[in-house]
Design an enzyme around this catalytic site. Sequence first.
Site, mmCIF file in Angstrom:
data_model
loop_
_atom_site.group_PDB
_atom_site.id
_atom_site.type_symbol
_atom_site.label_atom_id
_atom_site.label_comp_id
_atom_site.label_asym_id
_atom_site.label_seq_id
_atom_site.Cartn_x
_atom_site.Cartn_y
_atom_site.Cartn_z
ATOM 1 N N HIS A 154 3.899 -19.672 12.259
ATOM 2 C CA HIS A 154 3.667 -21.004 11.706
ATOM 3 C C HIS A 154 2.793 -21.838 12.635
ATOM 4 O O HIS A 154 2.705 -21.577 13.837
ATOM 5 C CB HIS A 154 5.003 -21.697 11.449
ATOM 6 C CG HIS A 154 5.757 -21.101 10.304
ATOM 7 N ND1 HIS A 154 6.868 -21.701 9.739
ATOM 8 C CD2 HIS A 154 5.559 -19.948 9.607
ATOM 9 C CE1 HIS A 154 7.318 -20.948 8.746
ATOM 10 N NE2 HIS A 154 6.547 -19.881 8.652
ATOM 11 N N GLU A 161 3.195 -24.832 13.765
ATOM 12 C CA GLU A 161 3.954 -25.470 14.836
ATOM 13 C C GLU A 161 4.241 -24.482 15.968
ATOM 14 O O GLU A 161 4.145 -24.825 17.155
ATOM 15 C CB GLU A 161 5.281 -26.024 14.294
ATOM 16 C CG GLU A 161 5.103 -27.022 13.153
ATOM 17 C CD GLU A 161 5.166 -26.378 11.788
ATOM 18 O OE1 GLU A 161 5.762 -26.976 10.877
ATOM 19 O OE2 GLU A 161 4.613 -25.265 11.616
ATOM 20 N N CYS A 189 9.487 -26.324 8.822
ATOM 21 C CA CYS A 189 10.608 -25.606 8.228
ATOM 22 C C CYS A 189 11.790 -25.627 9.204
ATOM 23 O O CYS A 189 11.675 -26.069 10.349
ATOM 24 C CB CYS A 189 10.212 -24.179 7.886
ATOM 25 S SG CYS A 189 9.949 -23.133 9.339
ATOM 26 N N CYS A 249 11.149 -23.646 12.515
ATOM 27 C CA CYS A 249 10.299 -24.358 13.471
ATOM 28 C C CYS A 249 11.013 -25.571 14.064
ATOM 29 O O CYS A 249 10.783 -25.939 15.220
ATOM 30 C CB CYS A 249 9.006 -24.804 12.794
ATOM 31 S SG CYS A 249 7.832 -23.461 12.492
#
Length: 346
Positions: free
Chosen positions: A261, A263, A288, A291
């Site tokens: 992801h 992040e 999410c 994360c």
Amino acid sequence: MFIGICGSICAGKRTIARYLVDHHGFTQLYLDPRPSTEADNAVDRVEALSNSTSSSSTPSSRQHLFPTPDDLLDFVTKNWRERWVTTDIPNEAVLDMYTRRPFFLLISVDAPVTPSPPPSLDDNLPIPTTLEAFVHLSDTHLYSPTSAANTLISRATVRLLNTSSSLAHLYATLGKLDLLNADRLRPSWDAYFMALASLAAQRSNCMKRRVGCVVVRDKRVISTGYNGTPRGLVNCGEGGCGRCNAGEGSGHGLATCLCIHAEENALLEAGRERVRDGAVLYCDTCPCLTCSIKIVQVGVREVVYSQGYSMDGETAAVFREAGVRLRQFVPPANGLIHLEKPELYT
């Protein structure tokens, strides 16, 4: 502040200028003489008729009438703390001059030709008296190489689609747009960092969703990231991640997903020592749950996002318990704005 207004014939340019003059203390500025062709003169006559009740259709004093765009811009530059507006932007070269100033904002306005053609056209004047003639004049105004108003419209920060049924309705909707928001001239820190996150998202190779992220401390960028498969693996967009390419629903099959992801990539690039306590994470999509726990662990104190995600509730609960502030960034409306859209009234 200096606002320029461009647009199609009889769409409301002078009316919007008058709104700024009457309700926000602007002064309208004019060019004289304006570069003109026969078509330009016809456009001026049509708009003068359709704005016959407008007190701002002519200069209030010679002080606000300028022989050239350079003279007008020089005047505004020396008085930039005051509020100025003009509808006289004859071509793209003049627009280029204006846009170099950090206090200039371009607004465009367009309106449908039907069902109501311009009112009060005088048959004794050499101006279009039929809808077909008006459309021809409008096309010339918008698309001819000399005027090319459509080129100016395409560069506007705020593009208004005016379908208002009355002057009162138009003024009411304009009042809800916050046209004078300073973020339109110079982005706030939130707008600036969110724009960087959105730019990072353009590098994403994930088949499911483009996401970009920026980690900031003391208003300085520490790292950026976007989502996609790890270094050395086939890009997701080339078939590298089976889960994303299979079209799994949001939140499903995450254990088999090979994409990192945005992040995660940003945090990996920065490392915990560079992030430390007090960092702010900007992401164009709410993180999410997976994360969110990593964001908490590295000491991020605030997360700013623009778009929601399917796990917003779970993510918010994690941040709330950990003392991480979560907030959504909502910028002032830019781009094409339909003045009849219901969300303007919420």
